[in-house]
Design an enzyme around this catalytic site. Structure first.
Site, PDB file in Angstrom:
ATOM      1  N   ASP A  18       0.857  -1.185   0.000  1.00 10.93           N
ATOM      2  CA  ASP A  18       0.000   0.000   0.000  1.00 10.93           C
ATOM      3  C   ASP A  18       0.893   1.236   0.000  1.00 10.93           C
ATOM      4  OD1 ASP A  18      -2.143   1.692   0.142  1.00 10.93           O
ATOM      5  OD2 ASP A  18      -2.727   1.179   2.181  1.00 10.93           O
ATOM      6  N   ASP A 113      -2.671   2.379  -6.327  1.00  3.69           N
ATOM      7  CA  ASP A 113      -1.649   2.488  -5.283  1.00  3.69           C
ATOM      8  C   ASP A 113      -1.610   1.321  -4.306  1.00  3.69           C
ATOM      9  OD1 ASP A 113      -4.062   3.109  -4.105  1.00  3.69           O
ATOM     10  OD2 ASP A 113      -3.251   4.700  -2.844  1.00  3.69           O
ATOM     11  N   GLU A 114      -2.334   0.248  -4.566  1.00  5.87           N
ATOM     12  CA  GLU A 114      -2.229  -0.908  -3.673  1.00  5.87           C
ATOM     13  C   GLU A 114      -2.551  -2.189  -4.417  1.00  5.87           C
ATOM     14  OE1 GLU A 114      -5.116  -1.517  -0.519  1.00  5.87           O
ATOM     15  OE2 GLU A 114      -6.402   0.030  -1.380  1.00  5.87           O
TER      16      GLU A 114
END
Length: 371
Positions: A18, A113-114
């Site tokens: 993350d 983003d993760e």
């Protein structure tokens, strides 16, 4: 107290990576003048914008994602709100994805983003998921000057919980042998899907921790919470058998827009439909979905932030039906309207990849870069 059978703690090695306040971190990296200041990425407060993400300085004032930008400015008058630059975010996301691919092909993106990574079969670093996570985080920083946090565990649920444990720029490991003890201390609010209402229900029966949740039988939980009760029963014991899925068929596609000024009449709402319809059809034409449309829906958010969704079965897109659904949704509240959205659901979709974007960002589809 019932405990999870040992065989339910799988031998998988799952990493949840993350990025730390991804959009804001990119903006701070690219503009040194932002360093140390409370920074958010989002829409303008004057145009009813919404915060997409913010840095930790802003969070100390109570600012968080999905908050109205105007409210965020009231909480933090010195907040610097930077408009999103999705070209930059997608570029860096591709770099991160290529770093993941150096260790495994089993990558399940959750957003730009993760992602979850299954490194069970990875032989680098002698198969140590802990060292693999460290190497990934180090390489991301080397190439992009951005920090990431990671959780390492035998399943997706625990890996995601673990990635929050040492944020920012840290990692936390839950081994199979640690699971039972770890779960006893975990607050129930950390279980995915346990929001404010479910928390209140659990608190009303004296359940605050997973140890207390384990005292409730499966039958009792399903009686109180329906099918979600089964999830509660197993997740409270750290059991999650879901594999890392490398591709999600899209279940829905929609567009929405928040208006600078409230819409007070049905005619004002209906006048927005042609623009929404044009954009929806543009997105459908660009999408890779082959499944036929099975339902159409309209979303209406009112001035008091309450929202309603009206949907109807439909074989293909019927423009007239959107007008009917808008009529029904508008009359469900005696309030002015701040947001309208329209969308479709696809037939036989097995899992959701539901992306809602403000109209002005309609060409910036978050998930498509991971396909």
């Amino acid at each position: 107290m019932p405990t999870a059978p040992a065989e339910n703690h799988t031998n998988r090695k799952i990493i949840h990576v993350d990025m730390d306040c991804f959009y804001a971190a990119i903006e701070m990296r690219d503009d040194p003048l932002l360093k140390g200041a409370p920074v958010a990425v989002g829409g303008s407060p004057d145009k009813r914008g919404v915060i997409a993400t913010c840095n930790y300085e802003a969070r100390s004032y109570g600012v968080h994602s999905a908050m109205a930008s105007a409210h965020a400015k009231r909480l933090c008058p010195n907040l610097i709100i930077v408009p999103p630059n999705f070209d930059k975010y997608r570029h860096d996301s591709k770099v991160i994805r290529s770093i993941f691919a150096g260790y495994t092909d089993l990558i399940e993106p959750l957003s730009l983003d993760e992602a979850f990574l299954d490194v069970t079969e990875c032989r680098q670093y002698k198969g140590s998921a802990t060292y693999i996570a460290q190497a990934i985080r180090h390489k991301i920083y080397q190439e992009l000057k951005l920090t990431a946090s990671a959780g390492i565990a035998p399943n997706k649920f625990l890996a995601k919980v673990a990635s929050d444990w040492e944020k920012p720029n840290g990692q936390f490991v839950i081994t199979p042998d640690d699971v039972d003890a770890f779960m006893l201390e975990l607050p129930v609010k950390k279980i995915p899907g346990v929001g404010k209402k479910t928390s209140e229900k659990l608190h009303n029966v004296g359940v605050y921790s997973c140890a207390e949740l384990q005292e409730l039988e499966l039958l009792e939980l399903t009686r109180k919470f329906g099918s979600f009760g089964r999830n509660l029963y197993y997740l409270a014991r750290g059991i999650d058998q879901r594999p890392v899925i490398t591709h999600y068929p899209r279940k829905s596609l929609s567009v929405e827009n928040t208006y600078a000024h409230d819409l007070y009449t049905l005619d004002e709402c209906l006048a927005q439909l042609p623009n929404l319809l044009e954009t929806l059809k543009h997105r459908l034409a660009r999408s890779k979905v082959n499944a036929p449309v099975s339902k159409m829906f309209v979303k209406v958010k009112f001035s008091d932030f309450s929202a309603t969704t009206v949907e109807r079965t439909s074989f293909g897109i019927n423009d007239d039906l959107f007008y009917e659904l808008m009529d029904e949704g508008f009359h469900r509240r005696d309030k002015s309207v701040r947001l309208l959205g329209i969308g479709v659901r696809f037939q036989n979709a097995e899992s959701a990849n539901f992306v809602q974007l403000p109209l002005e960002y309609i060409d910036d589809v978050f998930h498509e870069e991971w396909d």
